[in-house]
Design a protein around this motif. Structure first.
Motif, PDB file in Angstrom:
ATOM      1  N   GLU A 132       0.520  -2.975  -6.361  1.00  0.00           N
ATOM      2  CA  GLU A 132       0.461  -2.211  -5.130  1.00  0.00           C
ATOM      3  C   GLU A 132       1.829  -1.812  -4.575  1.00  0.00           C
ATOM      4  OE1 GLU A 132      -3.233  -4.890  -5.237  1.00  0.00           O
ATOM      5  OE2 GLU A 132      -1.090  -5.061  -5.753  1.00  0.00           O
ATOM      6  N   GLU A 150      -5.319   5.827   2.761  1.00  0.00           N
ATOM      7  CA  GLU A 150      -4.536   4.592   2.911  1.00  0.00           C
ATOM      8  C   GLU A 150      -3.516   4.705   4.037  1.00  0.00           C
ATOM      9  OE1 GLU A 150      -4.357   3.538  -1.877  1.00  0.00           O
ATOM     10  OE2 GLU A 150      -2.528   3.704  -0.697  1.00  0.00           O
ATOM     11  N   ARG A 168      -8.124  -0.097  -3.381  1.00  0.00           N
ATOM     12  CA  ARG A 168      -8.000   0.896  -4.441  1.00  0.00           C
ATOM     13  C   ARG A 168      -9.021   0.580  -5.525  1.00  0.00           C
ATOM     14  NH1 ARG A 168      -1.299   1.243  -4.708  1.00  0.00           N
ATOM     15  NH2 ARG A 168      -1.128   2.537  -2.820  1.00  0.00           N
ATOM     16  N   ARG A 234      -1.727  -3.205   4.012  1.00  0.00           N
ATOM     17  CA  ARG A 234      -1.272  -2.803   2.678  1.00  0.00           C
ATOM     18  C   ARG A 234      -2.479  -2.618   1.766  1.00  0.00           C
ATOM     19  NH1 ARG A 234       2.377  -6.925   4.118  1.00  0.00           N
ATOM     20  NH2 ARG A 234       4.533  -6.179   4.332  1.00  0.00           N
ATOM     21  N   ASN A 237      -5.641  -3.526  -4.772  1.00  0.00           N
ATOM     22  CA  ASN A 237      -6.428  -3.147  -5.943  1.00  0.00           C
ATOM     23  C   ASN A 237      -7.737  -3.929  -5.968  1.00  0.00           C
ATOM     24  OD1 ASN A 237      -4.350  -1.495  -6.894  1.00  0.00           O
ATOM     25  ND2 ASN A 237      -3.506  -3.076  -8.240  1.00  0.00           N
TER      26      ASN A 237
END
Length: 311
Positions: A132, A150, A168, A234, A237
């Motif tokens: 990330e 995001e 993600r 933040r 994934n």
């Protein structure tokens, strides 16, 4: 708890709705979907309240989010090829739609917002696995719209104290993912072709790799995130670091269907990423009990579903 799912009549959304309605800690599930890519019959027999409409409608959002504890924002126009054909529609649905959801979450009392981004934001970044902290290098309007998703979540956390969690997604597949539309994903499209005895459309040389993630695992993480109110400005994934070439995928589909296939070779698709593989370190830290469904098992279940529905 009351949880709202945008895009809840779609593939991932309807699987999530089923998981939430079965959970004893969830009292109400409300679904918003304009049925542009979702299907109302995905929600048959589900004890959920359905709003047919668009997330760009503030009044509809206010009605659905009233009294909610969390929003799982999945509504989007998916597909890289679709975004190349109509970039503005993709931007409005994905970027502006996210902004409207965040504004509605603020009006409803700073609700917890979990949202779907995409591995496509990594784009041309060559590093593997994708972690990330890598810079983004989007190759398509779709990827840019997800990067905007995001960024909006992060900015609303910093500017307004909104509790957020952007995930993600990496090539999610499984039951409920249909093959009968122009932008069908590779796994249902290839399974459907194999079952029908048609050639499998293969763009490029088949050596490109993907980190396929089973939809049941994705839903387990989303449910846990909503119930435990996991937050992070933040991106995270949501995949497990598997790396499967399309040629290897085709072999797994032949095993699952019991059908031999032939490939119909096509030119590489514009905007496609050559290799995709997730670093799952951040995910496993936040969700230490999550498990990964092996590709063979997931493809087998998906093939059984497609065989039964003919979709």
């Amino acid at each position: 708890m009351k949880i709202v799912i945008t895009g809840g009549a779609g593939f991932i959304g309807s699987n999530l709705a089923r998981a939430l309605t079965r959970h004893p800690k969830v009292g109400e599930v409300h679904i918003i979907d304009n049925l542009a890519t979702g299907y109302k019959d995905n929600l048959t027999d589900l004890p959920a309240h359905f709003y047919e409409g668009d997330v760009q409608d503030p009044g509809l959002l206010d009605e659905a989010l009233s009294g909610a504890d969390a929003v799982v924002h999945l509504a989007a126009l998916p597909s890289v090829p679709r975004s190349l054909k109509d970039p503005l529609a993709t931007h409005h649905a994905n970027a502006t739609g996210t902004l409207q959801v965040l504004e509605a979450a603020r009006r409803a009392g700073n609700l917890h917002v979990i949202a779907a981004s995409s591995s496509s934001v990594y784009g041309a970044t060559p590093n593997l696995p994708k972690h990330e902290n890598l810079p983004s290098a989007p190759l398509s309007p779709y990827a840019v719209s997800k990067l905007a998703t995001e960024a909006y979540l992060g900015s609303y956390h910093h500017s307004f104290g909104l509790p957020v969690l952007p995930f993600r997604f990496f090539n999610v597949y499984g039951p409920g993912q249909r093959a009968d539309h122009p932008y069908a994903a590779v796994i249902p499209k290839w399974i459907s072709a194999a079952l029908a005895g048609r050639p499998v459309p293969l763009h490029g040389d088949g050596a490109q790799t993907r980190d396929f993630t089973y939809v049941g695992t994705v839903c387990d993480v989303l449910v846990d995130a909503a119930l435990r109110r996991v937050t992070s400005f933040r991106p995270m994934n949501l995949a497990f670091g598997t790396r499967v070439s399309l040629r290897e995928l085709l072999a797994e589909i032949e095993i699952a269907t019991g059908c031999r296939t032939t490939a119909h070779h096509l030119a590489p698709r514009a905007g496609d990423v050559r290799h995709s593989q997730a670093s799952s370190e951040r995910l496993r830290t936040a969700f230490p009990n999550v498990g990964c469904v092996p590709l063979r098992e997931g493809v087998q279940v998906t093939a059984e579903w497609l065989r039964g529905t003919g979709r």
